[in-house]
Design a protein around this motif. Structure first.
Motif, mmCIF file in Angstrom:
data_model
loop_
_atom_site.group_PDB
_atom_site.id
_atom_site.type_symbol
_atom_site.label_atom_id
_atom_site.label_comp_id
_atom_site.label_asym_id
_atom_site.label_seq_id
_atom_site.Cartn_x
_atom_site.Cartn_y
_atom_site.Cartn_z
ATOM 1 N N ALA A 81 62.199 46.058 44.007
ATOM 2 C CA ALA A 81 62.863 47.354 44.151
ATOM 3 C C ALA A 81 61.815 48.417 44.434
ATOM 4 N N ALA A 110 67.947 44.895 39.925
ATOM 5 C CA ALA A 110 67.142 44.005 40.773
ATOM 6 C C ALA A 110 67.241 42.564 40.290
ATOM 7 N N THR A 123 66.967 50.063 37.065
ATOM 8 C CA THR A 123 66.519 49.474 38.327
ATOM 9 C C THR A 123 66.161 48.010 38.176
ATOM 10 N N GLU A 182 64.768 45.891 48.103
ATOM 11 C CA GLU A 182 65.959 46.726 47.939
ATOM 12 C C GLU A 182 65.539 48.081 47.410
ATOM 13 N N CYS A 195 69.599 49.512 43.390
ATOM 14 C CA CYS A 195 69.534 48.554 42.285
ATOM 15 C C CYS A 195 70.115 49.157 41.014
#
Length: 378
Positions: free
Chosen positions: A138, A358, A354, A176, A181
């Motif tokens: 992420a 993820a 996050t 990403e 995320c």
């Protein structure tokens, strides 16, 4: 510690389907697997035998039914493997290793400068010999679809390059956006559970928006959906909008600069961190509360812009400053003044959002890595 990165064994379609539902369920009996996969019991029995032979499923006990009969319970086997999620945050790097049923296996946290060390620590903590099926990284940047690619702009490129050297070769790496995320995590495990459409608005050093529509994160044509830092600002007669000026205005650094400008000597030392500023406001310090009231109004205006475009029904506030519940009354009031009714709540996952999101993505990618090897037909 070395981890096997060999390709997953080829499976029949039925075994692939059973593996996918077993990963999602965590553990299940054959009748339960038949119901979840929509397959006949004989087909499931054959699929389970295939998975056991490949060590992708394993017997883990028995369960009694209402009739008094016992049924074998299955879970993922040792060859199912693990996945890794890496959150390259602005200050800290968080790493989480998980089994393909989502069970956490390893955790590591380090400063941004020591991000590669955190990755190595988490890898070393994974079960010896577990095949590593997928890695999701992420980043605070726009990301493109695909694997093994750098972020779309230079913003997160250097730190990603520093971490990439610690990643095992041969494992698919997926990038990403960090806010996407976190939005995914809020959808499944946080403040937006039960809501299929909402916006996750992160306010911290930077700003960003994760857009969830119908239970899916919206990426956009360029992977840049939710890049609210690019909203034109300022937008007024005689004022020229500047690149990412809105992020500069709403971000934590400007918040602290405004505090330094407004802080009277009589109030003692000026806070040098947002945590200290919020703590002083909580104590009732008038200057701190005034500064945060303005900040809440700014966030409320940004939320109103989001609402005008998306009408999400719910906005989840997160980030190093946005997640403070003290902002909620001011954000709600400004949003109500400028737009139509929209629920606003604080993130329940905080800084972990996050890496949680993820990890969820990594698990999905890992399961896909195993199941996409299915034969075209049984």
């Amino acid at each position: 510690m070395e981890h096997d990165v060999a390709a997953a064994p080829r499976l029949t379609e039925s075994a692939s389907a059973v593996f996918a539902v077993l990963a999602q369920a965590g553990s299940a009996t054959r009748p339960q697997l038949a119901s979840l996969a929509g397959l006949s019991k004989p087909t499931v029995s054959s699929a389970v035998a295939e998975l056991e032979s490949a060590r992708l499923a394993a017997h883990s006990g028995t369960a009694s039914s209402g009739t008094g009969r016992s049924a074998a319970v299955y879970r993922l086997g040792p060859a199912a493997g693990a996945v890794l999620a890496v959150d390259l945050g602005p200050a800290l790097t968080r790493v989480r290793g998980c089994a393909l049923d989502g069970t956490p296996l390893a955790e590591a946290t380090a400063s941004r400068a020591d991000a590669a060390d955190a990755v190595r620590e988490a890898l070393d903590a994974l079960p010896a010999g577990a095949p590593l099926r997928a890695i999701v990284v992420a980043v605070g940047d726009v990301t493109r679809e695909g694997t093994g690619v750098r972020p779309a702009t230079a913003k997160a490129g250097p730190v990603f390059d520093a971490v990439a050297v610690a990643l095992p070769p041969g494992v698919p790496v997926h990038l990403e956006n960090n806010v996407n995320c976190a939005a995914l995590a809020e959808l499944h495990e946080g403040a937006a559970r039960g809501r299929r459409t909402f916006g996750y608005l992160r306010i911290g050093v930077g700003i960003g928006l994760g857009v969830v529509i119908g239970g899916q994160v919206l990426r956009g044509a360029n992977g840049a959906a939710g890049e609210v830092a690019r909203l034109p600002y300022p937008w007024d007669d005689g004022l020229e909008p500047r690149h990412e000026a809105l992020e500069e205005h709403v971000g934590a650094r400007s918040l602290l600069r405004r505090a330094a400008t407004a802080w009277p000597d009589a109030d003692g030392p000026c806070p040098t961190s947002t945590e200290h500023l919020f703590a002083l406001a909580q104590e009732g310090r008038v200057t701190a509360r005034t500064i945060l009231a303005r900040h809440a109004a700014d966030v409320g205006r940004l939320a109103a812009a989001v609402t005008a475009v998306l009408d999400p029904g719910l906005i989840v506030l997160g980030g190093s400053t946005g997640s403070y519940p003290q902002l909620l009354p001011g954000v709600r009031a400004e949003l109500e003044r400028l737009s139509w009714p929209t629920e606003v709540v604080s993130s329940t996952l905080g800084d972990l959002g996050t890496v949680v999101g993820a990890a969820r993505l990594a698990v999905a990618r890992g399961v896909q890595t195993v199941t996409e090897a299915a034969h075209a037909k049984d």
